[in-house]
Write a protein that holds these residues in place. Structure first.
Motif, PDB file in Angstrom:
ATOM      1  N   LEU A 138     -15.857   0.515  12.347  1.00  0.00           N
ATOM      2  CA  LEU A 138     -16.695  -0.347  12.811  1.00  0.00           C
ATOM      3  C   LEU A 138     -18.201   0.298  13.055  1.00  0.00           C
ATOM      4  CD1 LEU A 138     -17.746  -3.192  13.968  1.00  0.00           C
ATOM      5  CD2 LEU A 138     -16.802  -2.336  16.303  1.00  0.00           C
ATOM      6  N   ALA A 139     -18.229   1.486  13.448  1.00  0.00           N
ATOM      7  CA  ALA A 139     -19.344   2.438  13.682  1.00  0.00           C
ATOM      8  C   ALA A 139     -20.092   2.442  12.294  1.00  0.00           C
ATOM      9  CB  ALA A 139     -19.315   3.707  14.460  1.00  0.00           C
ATOM     10  N   ALA A 140     -19.331   2.830  11.487  1.00  0.00           N
ATOM     11  CA  ALA A 140     -19.934   3.293  10.012  1.00  0.00           C
ATOM     12  C   ALA A 140     -20.576   1.845   9.384  1.00  0.00           C
ATOM     13  CB  ALA A 140     -18.907   3.578   9.126  1.00  0.00           C
ATOM     14  N   VAL A 141     -19.852   0.713   9.455  1.00  0.00           N
ATOM     15  CA  VAL A 141     -20.092  -0.497   9.119  1.00  0.00           C
ATOM     16  C   VAL A 141     -21.814  -0.933   9.913  1.00  0.00           C
ATOM     17  CG1 VAL A 141     -20.118  -3.031   8.784  1.00  0.00           C
ATOM     18  CG2 VAL A 141     -18.086  -1.256   8.162  1.00  0.00           C
ATOM     19  N   ARG A 187      -6.529   2.389  17.289  1.00  0.00           N
ATOM     20  CA  ARG A 187      -7.862   1.971  17.841  1.00  0.00           C
ATOM     21  C   ARG A 187      -8.864   2.817  17.380  1.00  0.00           C
ATOM     22  NH1 ARG A 187     -10.065   2.065  22.849  1.00  0.00           N
ATOM     23  NH2 ARG A 187      -8.228   2.781  23.801  1.00  0.00           N
ATOM     24  N   ARG A 188      -8.729   3.985  17.434  1.00  0.00           N
ATOM     25  CA  ARG A 188      -9.721   5.178  17.004  1.00  0.00           C
ATOM     26  C   ARG A 188     -10.037   4.891  15.608  1.00  0.00           C
ATOM     27  NH1 ARG A 188      -6.932   9.291  17.559  1.00  0.00           N
ATOM     28  NH2 ARG A 188      -6.202   9.116  15.221  1.00  0.00           N
ATOM     29  N   ASP A 189      -9.513   4.806  14.596  1.00  0.00           N
ATOM     30  CA  ASP A 189      -9.856   4.545  13.356  1.00  0.00           C
ATOM     31  C   ASP A 189     -10.669   3.232  12.844  1.00  0.00           C
ATOM     32  OD1 ASP A 189      -8.416   6.939  12.674  1.00  0.00           O
ATOM     33  OD2 ASP A 189      -6.610   5.761  12.435  1.00  0.00           O
ATOM     34  N   VAL A 190     -10.133   2.341  13.721  1.00  0.00           N
ATOM     35  CA  VAL A 190     -10.873   0.860  13.643  1.00  0.00           C
ATOM     36  C   VAL A 190     -12.241   1.159  14.420  1.00  0.00           C
ATOM     37  CG1 VAL A 190     -10.817  -1.506  14.522  1.00  0.00           C
ATOM     38  CG2 VAL A 190      -8.825  -0.500  14.211  1.00  0.00           C
ATOM     39  N   ALA A 219      -7.035   6.495   7.194  1.00  0.00           N
ATOM     40  CA  ALA A 219      -6.812   5.333   8.058  1.00  0.00           C
ATOM     41  C   ALA A 219      -7.951   4.522   8.066  1.00  0.00           C
ATOM     42  CB  ALA A 219      -6.125   5.792   9.075  1.00  0.00           C
ATOM     43  N   VAL A 220      -9.276   5.420   8.271  1.00  0.00           N
ATOM     44  CA  VAL A 220     -10.601   4.699   8.513  1.00  0.00           C
ATOM     45  C   VAL A 220     -10.853   4.086   7.226  1.00  0.00           C
ATOM     46  CG1 VAL A 220     -13.009   5.177   8.609  1.00  0.00           C
ATOM     47  CG2 VAL A 220     -11.335   6.267   9.975  1.00  0.00           C
ATOM     48  N   GLN A 221     -10.618   4.530   6.076  1.00  0.00           N
ATOM     49  CA  GLN A 221     -10.949   3.888   4.701  1.00  0.00           C
ATOM     50  C   GLN A 221     -10.239   2.715   4.670  1.00  0.00           C
ATOM     51  OE1 GLN A 221     -10.142   6.418   1.106  1.00  0.00           O
ATOM     52  NE2 GLN A 221     -11.031   4.987  -0.133  1.00  0.00           N
ATOM     53  N   GLY A 222      -8.853   2.690   5.164  1.00  0.00           N
ATOM     54  CA  GLY A 222      -7.982   1.526   5.016  1.00  0.00           C
ATOM     55  C   GLY A 222      -8.630   0.406   5.876  1.00  0.00           C
ATOM     56  N   GLU A 223      -8.947   0.876   6.933  1.00  0.00           N
ATOM     57  CA  GLU A 223      -9.565  -0.310   7.967  1.00  0.00           C
ATOM     58  C   GLU A 223     -10.679  -0.873   7.317  1.00  0.00           C
ATOM     59  OE1 GLU A 223      -8.253  -1.340  10.359  1.00  0.00           O
ATOM     60  OE2 GLU A 223      -6.513   0.078  10.791  1.00  0.00           O
ATOM     61  N   LEU A 224     -11.557   0.075   6.675  1.00  0.00           N
ATOM     62  CA  LEU A 224     -12.903  -0.463   6.045  1.00  0.00           C
ATOM     63  C   LEU A 224     -12.441  -1.545   5.217  1.00  0.00           C
ATOM     64  CD1 LEU A 224     -15.086   2.792   5.726  1.00  0.00           C
ATOM     65  CD2 LEU A 224     -15.581   0.711   7.090  1.00  0.00           C
ATOM     66  N   VAL A 225     -11.538  -1.344   4.123  1.00  0.00           N
ATOM     67  CA  VAL A 225     -11.165  -2.170   3.097  1.00  0.00           C
ATOM     68  C   VAL A 225     -10.535  -3.380   3.868  1.00  0.00           C
ATOM     69  CG1 VAL A 225      -9.327  -2.534   1.329  1.00  0.00           C
ATOM     70  CG2 VAL A 225     -10.573  -0.216   1.418  1.00  0.00           C
ATOM     71  N   ASP A 226      -9.717  -3.351   5.046  1.00  0.00           N
ATOM     72  CA  ASP A 226      -9.062  -4.448   5.285  1.00  0.00           C
ATOM     73  C   ASP A 226     -10.212  -5.295   5.986  1.00  0.00           C
ATOM     74  OD1 ASP A 226      -6.489  -5.862   6.329  1.00  0.00           O
ATOM     75  OD2 ASP A 226      -7.413  -5.320   8.507  1.00  0.00           O
ATOM     76  N   ALA A 227     -11.251  -4.700   6.713  1.00  0.00           N
ATOM     77  CA  ALA A 227     -12.255  -5.379   7.364  1.00  0.00           C
ATOM     78  C   ALA A 227     -12.881  -6.218   6.423  1.00  0.00           C
ATOM     79  CB  ALA A 227     -13.149  -4.451   8.255  1.00  0.00           C
TER      80      ALA A 227
END
Length: 455
Positions: free
Chosen positions: A94-97, A87-90, A226-234
């Motif tokens: 989200l904050a970066a977006v 959840r932390r990485d998500v 992991a954060v980069q992966g969440e950005l790509v997935d989102a």
């Protein structure tokens, strides 16, 4: 965090949807009050200016909601799969977006507001008022998008009640500020925009503090990969949702261009009906939002049959509630029109518009609930294609080509044609889910061996 993978399904969906409905009601009540205040204190011209500026703001806000929904789906899937450690990485993604989107939109509004309004056919004094309204509103973009991000986060964790309180606080403050700045101090439509900007900022601060206290993040530093992966997935998941809203916003701009030629009274009526329709749609959009989280959690947990059964029960509830809402609006169509304005022409057009579209409201409400299931199943492209087909290929051509023959009535009936097409396509996309499951094939019976009788 709420676990929706066990227990009474419809009760859980309603428990999730009711707080969303209450929060959205506060928002729509604010919009209604805002429309009434602007209509009464500024006049039809002010109401038309707010309505004309609406599609541009909707474009920016709704696109971000599409991206935020992607994070909601991702968080719900993690909850269903029991992987809360990610959840932390998500949250960091989200904050970066949110920050990037806020800065980009503030720059875009500064540069492109007037050219976009000109493309819509909005010129002269009306264009000046629209640009002023959007310019003041852009000062509140950090709060507007920040509070939307907090709401997406809380919904993904299954806590729609906390999201409700955050939004309700902002909307109640919004109502008070609108009455003060527009009705009391006479700041006009700029006062309405400033009220939204200030209230949204307060809601964002309250939401961040509350969510941090209720759901402290797992300890440790975020993993950049992991954060980069969440950005790509989102981005992959949210791009169809955002594109869907781009098409809707662009289409609404085209409709404004078509309607603008009929004068301020028709534009004001269009604004009124848009707000009445949005108010009526709240429970069904909330059911759709609940279905997103419910389907995401249960499909993430591998419980396909439970998700299907919940969808069918929710559709039955949707049809019943829609019938009730339609009857109320149809019986009260004249008082509703009179509530916003004293202009007789605007009242007559508003009442006519309501009488045409509301007998067919179920076409729309069933469609949005089906879209909630599709989004929860990570099939976000299907609602996008539905929008392209129903709105882009049916409603807009219908309204444009036939308005020359039937006038503004063609724009009204185009809504019904769009809803019909959208529902048909949505049912087609979920035909395998809605169709009763086949009974397992019964194994052929092996004939018993005959035992020869004793001689």
């Amino acid at each position: 965090m709420t676990d929706m993978t066990s227990g009474p399904a419809l009760r859980q969906i309603l428990g999730f949807a009711v707080p969303l409905t209450v929060a959205s009601l506060f928002q729509q009540v604010y919009l209604l009050v805002d429309g009434i205040v602007v209509g009464r204190y500024v006049g039809v011209a002010g109401l038309a200016a707010v309505g004309a500026a609406g599609p541009l703001f909707y474009l920016l806000n709704a696109m971000f909601i599409g991206l935020g929904t992607a994070f909601t789906i991702r968080l719900a899937h993690l909850r269903g799969a029991g992987a809360d450690g990610q959840r932390r990485d998500v949250v960091v993604a989200l904050a970066a977006v949110t920050v990037c989107w806020t800065v980009g939109c503030m720059l875009l509004v500064t540069v492109l507001a007037e050219p976009v309004l000109a493309l819509m056919g909005i010129t002269g004094a009306l264009a000046e008022q629209c640009a002023h309204f959007i310019g003041v509103l852009s000062l509140g973009f950090p709060g507007i998008f920040g509070s939307a991000a907090v709401s997406a986060y809380l919904r993904g964790l299954g806590n729609s009640r906390a999201a409700m309180w955050v939004q309700a606080a902002g909307n109640l403050l919004n109502i008070g500020l609108a009455l003060l700045l527009v009705g009391g101090l006479g700041f006009g439509i700029a006062g309405a925009a400033a009220a939204t900007a200030l209230a949204s900022t307060v809601a964002m601060v309250v939401g961040v503090l509350a969510s941090g206290r209720i759901y402290p993040l797992p300890r440790g530093r975020p993993d950049p990969r992991a954060v980069q992966g969440e950005l790509v997935d989102a981005t992959r998941l949210g791009f169809p949702l955002a594109t869907q809203h781009i098409i809707l916003a662009a289409g609404i701009m085209v409709l404004v261009w078509i309607i603008e030629g009929y004068g301020e009274a028709v534009m004001a009526a269009f604004t009124i009906v848009s707000r009445v329709e949005a108010l009526t749609a709240i429970p069904f959009l909330s059911l759709s939002g609940a279905m997103v989280t419910f389907a995401a959690q249960n499909l993430g947990a591998g419980q396909t049959a439970r998700a299907r059964a919940a969808l069918l029960h929710t559709l039955g509830l949707t049809v019943g509630l829609t019938a009730l809402a339609s009857v109320v609006v149809l019986l009260a169509h004249r008082p509703i029109a009179a509530l916003f304005t004293s202009d007789e022409t605007t009242r007559r057009i508003t009442a006519q518009y309501l009488m045409i579209i509301f007998p067919f409201l179920a076409l729309y409400t069933v469609m949005v609930v089906l879209h909630g299931y599709l989004n929860g199943a990570r099939r976000t492209t299907a609602p996008l294609l539905c929008t392209v087909l129903a709105f882009g290929m049916v409603q807009l051509p219908f309204a444009y080509l036939l308005s020359g023959v039937f006038g503004v009535r063609a724009v009204m009936w185009a809504v019904v044609a769009s809803w019909t097409t959208g529902l048909a396509y949505s049912l087609f996309c979920l035909r395998h889910v809605l169709r009763p499951p086949r009974a397992p094939a019964r194994a052929p019976r092996t004939p018993a061996l005959e035992v020869p009788s004793s001689p």
